[in-house]
Motif scaffolding. Structure first.
Motif, PDB file in Angstrom:
ATOM      1  N   SER A 169      -9.402 -22.111  -8.534  1.00  0.00           N
ATOM      2  CA  SER A 169      -8.379 -21.194  -9.036  1.00  0.00           C
ATOM      3  C   SER A 169      -8.438 -19.892  -8.251  1.00  0.00           C
ATOM      4  O   SER A 169      -9.423 -19.600  -7.574  1.00  0.00           O
ATOM      5  CB  SER A 169      -8.584 -20.928 -10.528  1.00  0.00           C
ATOM      6  N   GLU A 170      -7.370 -19.135  -8.361  1.00  0.00           N
ATOM      7  CA  GLU A 170      -7.334 -17.866  -7.643  1.00  0.00           C
ATOM      8  C   GLU A 170      -6.479 -16.876  -8.421  1.00  0.00           C
ATOM      9  O   GLU A 170      -5.605 -17.265  -9.205  1.00  0.00           O
ATOM     10  CB  GLU A 170      -6.754 -18.062  -6.249  1.00  0.00           C
ATOM     11  N   PHE A 221      -7.433  -4.217 -12.487  1.00  0.00           N
ATOM     12  CA  PHE A 221      -6.197  -4.441 -13.237  1.00  0.00           C
ATOM     13  C   PHE A 221      -6.267  -3.746 -14.598  1.00  0.00           C
ATOM     14  O   PHE A 221      -5.349  -3.054 -15.016  1.00  0.00           O
ATOM     15  CB  PHE A 221      -5.996  -5.939 -13.408  1.00  0.00           C
ATOM     16  N   LEU A 269       1.839 -17.235   0.277  1.00  0.00           N
ATOM     17  CA  LEU A 269       1.805 -18.187  -0.829  1.00  0.00           C
ATOM     18  C   LEU A 269       2.419 -17.626  -2.103  1.00  0.00           C
ATOM     19  O   LEU A 269       2.637 -18.342  -3.063  1.00  0.00           O
ATOM     20  CB  LEU A 269       0.359 -18.614  -1.119  1.00  0.00           C
ATOM     21  N   VAL A 270       2.681 -16.317  -2.106  1.00  0.00           N
ATOM     22  CA  VAL A 270       3.309 -15.709  -3.278  1.00  0.00           C
ATOM     23  C   VAL A 270       4.818 -15.786  -3.100  1.00  0.00           C
ATOM     24  O   VAL A 270       5.361 -15.274  -2.128  1.00  0.00           O
ATOM     25  CB  VAL A 270       2.864 -14.231  -3.434  1.00  0.00           C
ATOM     26  N   ASP A 313       1.171 -11.851   1.153  1.00  0.00           N
ATOM     27  CA  ASP A 313       0.675 -13.222   1.028  1.00  0.00           C
ATOM     28  C   ASP A 313       1.846 -14.211   1.014  1.00  0.00           C
ATOM     29  O   ASP A 313       2.712 -14.147   0.151  1.00  0.00           O
ATOM     30  CB  ASP A 313      -0.120 -13.330  -0.278  1.00  0.00           C
ATOM     31  N   THR A 325      -4.147 -13.441  -7.793  1.00  0.00           N
ATOM     32  CA  THR A 325      -3.520 -12.570  -6.789  1.00  0.00           C
ATOM     33  C   THR A 325      -2.757 -11.450  -7.513  1.00  0.00           C
ATOM     34  O   THR A 325      -2.304 -11.627  -8.647  1.00  0.00           O
ATOM     35  CB  THR A 325      -2.539 -13.349  -5.893  1.00  0.00           C
ATOM     36  N   TYR A 326      -2.627 -10.357  -6.819  1.00  0.00           N
ATOM     37  CA  TYR A 326      -1.897  -9.217  -7.371  1.00  0.00           C
ATOM     38  C   TYR A 326      -0.712  -8.884  -6.480  1.00  0.00           C
ATOM     39  O   TYR A 326      -0.756  -9.089  -5.272  1.00  0.00           O
ATOM     40  CB  TYR A 326      -2.802  -7.983  -7.432  1.00  0.00           C
ATOM     41  N   ALA A 327       0.309  -8.383  -7.104  1.00  0.00           N
ATOM     42  CA  ALA A 327       1.443  -7.899  -6.318  1.00  0.00           C
ATOM     43  C   ALA A 327       2.136  -6.808  -7.115  1.00  0.00           C
ATOM     44  O   ALA A 327       2.160  -6.853  -8.354  1.00  0.00           O
ATOM     45  CB  ALA A 327       2.428  -9.027  -6.031  1.00  0.00           C
ATOM     46  N   THR A 328       2.670  -5.836  -6.415  1.00  0.00           N
ATOM     47  CA  THR A 328       3.521  -4.868  -7.103  1.00  0.00           C
ATOM     48  C   THR A 328       4.912  -5.466  -7.204  1.00  0.00           C
ATOM     49  O   THR A 328       5.284  -6.346  -6.416  1.00  0.00           O
ATOM     50  CB  THR A 328       3.578  -3.539  -6.316  1.00  0.00           C
ATOM     51  N   LEU A 351       3.092  -4.004 -11.931  1.00  0.00           N
ATOM     52  CA  LEU A 351       2.020  -4.741 -11.266  1.00  0.00           C
ATOM     53  C   LEU A 351       1.952  -6.130 -11.883  1.00  0.00           C
ATOM     54  O   LEU A 351       1.971  -6.274 -13.105  1.00  0.00           O
ATOM     55  CB  LEU A 351       0.690  -4.021 -11.456  1.00  0.00           C
TER      56      LEU A 351
END
Lengths: 201, 438
Positions: free
Chosen positions: A151-152, A3, A187-188, A185, A154-157, A126
């Motif tokens: 915790s997690e 990132f 969950l997003v 995903d 996540t990435y998304a464009t 992003l």
């Protein structure tokens, strides 16, 4: 790490493009500097299917800062923006056993805006989202052999578009924005609708 | 300046590639055919030292044995369906005696996998996984619990559905109302489905995944298999219900409905080690205390004869008969020196009870129901009574207990007779039915 590298890369690329564009037009070295800056505060919602039979809109707040460069035409600007968004907690389970979720995201985006009539723009970016989930048991569970908190990231464009009205020329505008996240995903949650108040300086 | 543009283009391309790689980084997934392990809430049976107390709960990884498809929450013998409409036409306690389910969808699970373990990301998914873990374990242990091989039990039983949070349709004249039931779970008799409703605000451990409640509901399925011979019959008004035995006669009897509940409570005890079935979900109330069959403070005579509009010693209608029956079984369990904390001993005792149930059913149905007392006139026209009748229920219970004593080994008869007499007295176990007692 990716990132950070991405954002440094985007930033450098954008500066180089802006510089080269301005230089092509016969500009001078200080054209690397943005034409102006802006700051925005916003309120957003995203639709969620949370309970089996219920759909609701999760609220969020937003703080953003942007730099604006001329794109070489009148009423046209390149925009680089960084934003921080925080989401309200999800509704609590009716029972005393619950999984609480907190979530926030930061985003970096590059876009173009036209101000010929009303501010209209589109950007690509992003989004890095961090969520933390905590199992709440109200003291009913004696032993937890698994971590009740995790915790997690996540990435998304993202693709964001906006349209607004100028309240005070070159100073204050109000915008409606819609961002769509491209993530496989499930969950997003994919869409965020926002109202933003932008101050330019 | 063209070089700068080229340079910028190269950097941007690299950035895009990097973003795509970052975004396409596969989340941890399960390999096909791998065993499924999930963090669920379940009971720590080892923590129980006294069966009359409520159990403790634990949160941690448990491995499913029969669950094959995680996304559909299904195995070869069961599957979960989320949502849908459940029309309830009649209900007796936690048994829906006449219901019709339509719709529903594949469960929508929200989870992550961490080090091969599924972690629920929402309370709803935690409830789904935790409840299915109980059903999965019960199915895996069906032979241990009933003495019947899994293939034989489910050959006649068939695979079953778990309905998760269906909406309830209530028909009021021409209008169809829809509501969302709170705070309960149910077994849908005949259809062999289980319904898990939404959690109520006052629930501690939600009933929809509390192992004490799920095993109780599963107890109804075992009762249906053993006593109703896998064929739950409804009383039918369009035919003449003559004789002692007719469709739905046993199913509709107030006393038999109570025995069904008591047996299911006992299955819950065998599964968890606790007889305090409701305390962990509903807290300390009169109703939850009445169901704690290790600590019964009344007998059938006191219950049935202290009756005004409701009994003053037990308000739970036919559940009170059930609690007395479960208490009698517990008395025998203890009299044999068996330990409530020993799962193998609990299982062994349950297998004996299930076997007896089948024999009792055969005895009561034999020779056109000769062993049964005549049914009430109202029952012949399918008017199901919902209050205790000491004489009528005493006769039905007496017939049941006589058949029970006859079906047990001679060496066990004395202990069963003693326990049943102590709990039911001569009102619930009339002297005329005690001939087989030594």
């Amino acid at each position: 790490m990716k990132f950070r590298i991405s954002h440094v890369g985007i930033f450098i690329s954008f500066l180089l493009l802006a510089f080269s564009d301005h230089a092509d037009a016969g500009g001078v070295g200080n054209s690397l500097l943005p034409k102006r800056f802006s700051a925005a505060v916003g309120y957003g919602v995203r639709p969620r299917d949370f309970f089996a039979q219920e759909r609701f809109y999760q609220e969020s707040w937003l703080l953003a800062g942007a730099a604006h460069w001329s794109c070489g035409f009148a009423f046209c600007e390149f925009i680089a923006r960084t934003a921080l968004r925080g989401f309200a907690g999800l509704p609590e389970s009716q029972g005393q056993i619950d999984i609480a979720t907190t979530e926030s995201n930061v985003s970096g985006e590059l876009g173009i805006e036209s101000t010929a009539f009303v501010p209209v723009g589109v950007s690509l970016g992003l989004v890095r989202s961090k969520s933390e989930r905590t199992l709440k048991t109200g003291g009913l569970v004696a032993d937890q052999s698994s971590a009740p908190r995790w915790s997690e990231i996540t990435y998304a464009t993202s693709l964001r578009s906006w349209i607004g009205v100028t309240l005070f020329p070159d100073q204050l505008s109000l915008q409606l924005a819609m961002a769509h996240l491209f993530a496989a995903d499930k969950l997003v949650d994919k869409d965020i609708y926002s109202t933003e108040l932008r101050y330019e300086f | 300046m063209k070089n700068l543009k080229k340079f910028a283009f190269i950097i941007l391309s690299l950035v895009v590639l990097e973003i795509v790689m970052a975004c396409s980084k596969a989340a941890e997934t399960l390999t096909s055919g791998a065993t499924i392990t999930a963090d669920v809430l379940t009971i720590d049976s080892a923590s129980l030292t006294d069966p009359s107390t409520e159990p403790k709960f634990i949160y941690g990884p448990q491995t499913f044995s029969g669950l094959k498809d995680l996304e559909a929450l299904s195995g070869s013998l069961f599957s979960m369906v989320q949502g849908g409409d459940l029309e309830i036409k009649s209900v007796a306690g936690s048994v829906i005696t006449n219901g019709l389910f339509t719709g529903g969808a594949t469960p929508r699970l929200e989870y992550r996998i961490r080090d091969g373990v599924i972690k629920a990301a929402s309370p709803r998914t935690l409830a789904m996984l935790s409840s299915m873990y109980q059903f999965d374990s019960l199915v895996a242990q069906i032979e241990v619990l009933t003495g019947e091989k899994q293939t034989d039990f489910f050959k006649s039983f068939g695979s079953f559905q778990v309905l998760f949070q269906p909406s309830i349709q209530v028909k009021d004249q021409d209008e169809v109302l829809r509501k969302y039931e709170n705070a309960n779970a149910a077994f849908i008799a005949g259809a062999k489905q289980f319904a898990l409703f939404q959690s109520g605000r006052n629930e501690k451990i939600p009933m929809n995944f509390n192992p004490q409640i799920i095993s109780h509901e599963f107890g109804h399925a075992i009762f249906e298999s053993a006593f109703f011979r896998n064929k739950y019959e409804r009383c039918q008004t369009d035919r003449e219900n003559s004789g002692n035995i007719f469709n739905g006669r046993l199913e509709s009897e107030f006393a038999i409905r109570g025995l069904n509940e008591g047996f299911s409570d006992f299955v819950s005890f065998v599964w968890t080690g606790s007889s305090h079935i409701l305390q962990s979900s509903l807290g300390s109330t009169r109703a939850t205390s009445e169901r704690n069959f290790s600590k019964m403070s009344f007998d059938f005579s006191a219950y049935s004869e202290s009756f005004d509009s409701v009994s003053t010693v037990c308000e739970g209608r036919f559940y009170c008969i059930g609690s007395l029956w479960a208490a009698a079984l517990m008395d025998v369990f203890k009299a044999r020196g068996l330990s409530a904390g020993n799962k193998e001993q609990r299982d062994l005792f349950l297998r004996e009870i299930v076997k007896n149930l089948g024999s009792v059913s055969d005895t009561l149905r034999a020779n056109e129901g000769l062993a049964l007392p005549e049914p009430e006139t109202n029952l012949r026209i399918c008017n199901v009574r919902d209050v205790v009748s000491p004489l009528t229920d005493g006769d039905v219970l007496g017939a049941f207990f006589k058949a029970w004593i006859d079906s047990t080994a001679p060496s066990s008869r004395a202990e069963y007779c003693k326990a049943i007499k102590a709990r039911f007295g001569t009102t619930g176990f009339p002297v005329s039915y005690q001939r087989s007692c030594p």
